[in-house]
Design an enzyme around this catalytic site. Structure first.
Site, short mmCIF file in Angstrom:
data_model
loop_
_atom_site.label_atom_id
_atom_site.label_comp_id
_atom_site.label_asym_id
_atom_site.label_seq_id
_atom_site.Cartn_x
_atom_site.Cartn_y
_atom_site.Cartn_z
N PHE A 1 9.08 -3.26 -6.91
CA PHE A 1 10.21 -3.53 -6.00
C PHE A 1 9.89 -4.56 -4.92
CE2 PHE A 1 8.03 0.33 -4.44
CZ PHE A 1 7.72 -0.03 -3.13
N THR B 1 11.24 8.43 2.94
CA THR B 1 11.57 7.08 2.44
C THR B 1 12.87 7.10 1.64
OG1 THR B 1 9.19 6.71 2.22
CG2 THR B 1 10.66 5.14 1.12
N LYS C 1 16.38 -2.10 9.98
CA LYS C 1 16.46 -3.03 8.85
C LYS C 1 17.87 -3.64 8.73
CE LYS C 1 12.80 -0.68 6.24
NZ LYS C 1 12.40 -0.10 4.93
N ASN D 1 16.96 1.62 3.54
CA ASN D 1 16.78 2.92 4.20
C ASN D 1 16.69 2.82 5.73
OD1 ASN D 1 14.27 1.81 4.31
ND2 ASN D 1 13.22 3.44 3.19
N HIS E 1 12.07 1.14 9.55
CA HIS E 1 10.63 1.14 9.22
C HIS E 1 9.87 1.75 10.38
CE1 HIS E 1 6.64 -0.37 8.06
NE2 HIS E 1 6.50 -0.63 9.35
N ARG F 1 17.22 8.41 8.47
CA ARG F 1 17.50 8.00 7.08
C ARG F 1 18.54 8.90 6.42
NH1 ARG F 1 11.27 6.25 5.65
NH2 ARG F 1 11.53 4.01 5.95
N ARG G 1 7.97 8.88 12.69
CA ARG G 1 8.17 9.02 11.24
C ARG G 1 8.97 10.28 10.91
NH1 ARG G 1 6.15 5.37 7.59
NH2 ARG G 1 6.13 6.97 5.99
P1 GDP Z 1 8.03 3.95 4.25
O1 GDP Z 1 6.68 3.96 4.93
O2 GDP Z 1 8.72 5.30 4.32
O3 GDP Z 1 8.94 2.83 4.73
O4 GDP Z 1 7.80 3.74 2.68
P2 GDP Z 1 6.80 2.78 1.85
O5 GDP Z 1 5.73 2.20 2.73
O6 GDP Z 1 6.37 3.56 0.66
O7 GDP Z 1 7.74 1.62 1.32
C1 GDP Z 1 8.11 0.52 2.14
C2 GDP Z 1 9.56 0.21 1.91
O8 GDP Z 1 9.74 -0.24 0.56
C3 GDP Z 1 10.51 1.41 2.00
O9 GDP Z 1 10.87 1.74 3.32
C4 GDP Z 1 11.70 0.93 1.18
O10 GDP Z 1 12.52 0.01 1.92
C5 GDP Z 1 11.00 0.18 0.04
N1 GDP Z 1 10.76 1.05 -1.12
C6 GDP Z 1 9.86 2.08 -1.23
N2 GDP Z 1 9.89 2.64 -2.45
C7 GDP Z 1 10.83 1.95 -3.15
C8 GDP Z 1 11.32 2.04 -4.49
O11 GDP Z 1 10.91 2.87 -5.30
N3 GDP Z 1 12.30 1.12 -4.86
C9 GDP Z 1 12.77 0.18 -3.99
N4 GDP Z 1 13.71 -0.69 -4.43
N5 GDP Z 1 12.33 0.06 -2.72
C10 GDP Z 1 11.37 0.93 -2.30
#
Ligand code: GDP
Length: 136
Positions: free
Chosen positions: A59, A93, A11, A114, A117, A104, A87
Site C-alpha cells: 500500500f 489503524t 491527514k 484513517n 497519525h 479513528r 495513540r
Molecule cells: P499507524 O501507526 O496506526 O498509523 O499504522 P501503520 O504504521 O501500520 O501504517 C501507517 C499508515 O499506513 C496507516 O495509518 C494507514 O494510513 C496506512 N495503512 C496501514 N495499513 C494499511 C493497509 O493495509 N492498506 C492501506 N491501503 N493502507 C494502510
C-alpha cells in the site's frame, strides 16, 4: 510515566471533511497539550521519506498519493505519557477495529484514510518531530 512530546498529523481526509477542531478537542480533553500546529502540503518526496519504513508494503504508493492529496495539519503534542496516550486517543489503524470514543472510530473512513497519525515510540517521535519542527 514521563513527560513526552509526540507528533500528530491530521491527514488529508479529515482536513477535507472539516474535522480538525473536533479532533483537537478530543486530544485536549484527554489532557494533552498542543504546543505547535501548522498546515502544510507534503510533496511526493516528503511523503515517501516520511513513510520510508513502509516502502516494501503493497500500500506504500497509494499511501503516499493519499498523504499528498491535500493539506495536512502537523502538530507537536505534549503531556504525561503522551506517545501512548495519544495513540489510545487515535484508536486502532483500522477504524473497524477502533474502540468507541477514539478519533479513528469517529472520523476514519478506511484503513488508509484513517484521519490521524501518531508516533509509535520515543525514537520515532523525536525523528518525526524533527522532520516537521526544527530545534525541538
Ligand atoms: P499507524 O501507526 O496506526 O498509523 O499504522 P501503520 O504504521 O501500520 O501504517 C501507517 C499508515 O499506513 C496507516 O495509518 C494507514 O494510513 C496506512 N495503512 C496501514 N495499513 C494499511 C493497509 O493495509 N492498506 C492501506 N491501503 N493502507 C494502510
Amino acid at each position: 510515566m514521563s513527560n513526552q512530546k509526540t507528533l500528530s498529523i491530521i491527514k488529508p481526509d479529515a482536513v477535507k471533511a472539516g474535522h480538525v477542531d473536533s479532533i483537537n478537542l478530543m486530544i485536549e480533553n484527554s489532557g494533552l497539550k498542543i504546543l505547535e500546529k501548522k498546515e502544510i502540503k507534503l510533496s511526493k518526496e516528503e511523503a515517501q521519506q516520511f513513510y520510508a519504513v513502509h516502502s516494501d508494503k503493497p500500500f506504500y504508493n497509494e499511501l503516499c498519493e493519499f498523504m499528498t492529496s491535500g493539506p495536512i495539519i502537523v502538530q507537536m503534542i505534549e503531556g504525561e505519557n503522551a506517545i501512548e496516550l495519544y495513540r489510545k486517543v487515535m484508536g486502532a489503524t483500522n477504524p473497524a477495529e477502533a474502540d468507541e470514543n477514539t478519533i479513528r472510530k469517529k472520523f476514519a473512513t478506511s484503513i488508509q484514510e484513517n484521519a490521524v497519525h501518531g508516533s509509535d515510540s520515543e525514537d520515532n517521535a523525536l525523528k518525526e518531530l524533527n522532520f516537521f519542527f526544527k530545534d525541538i
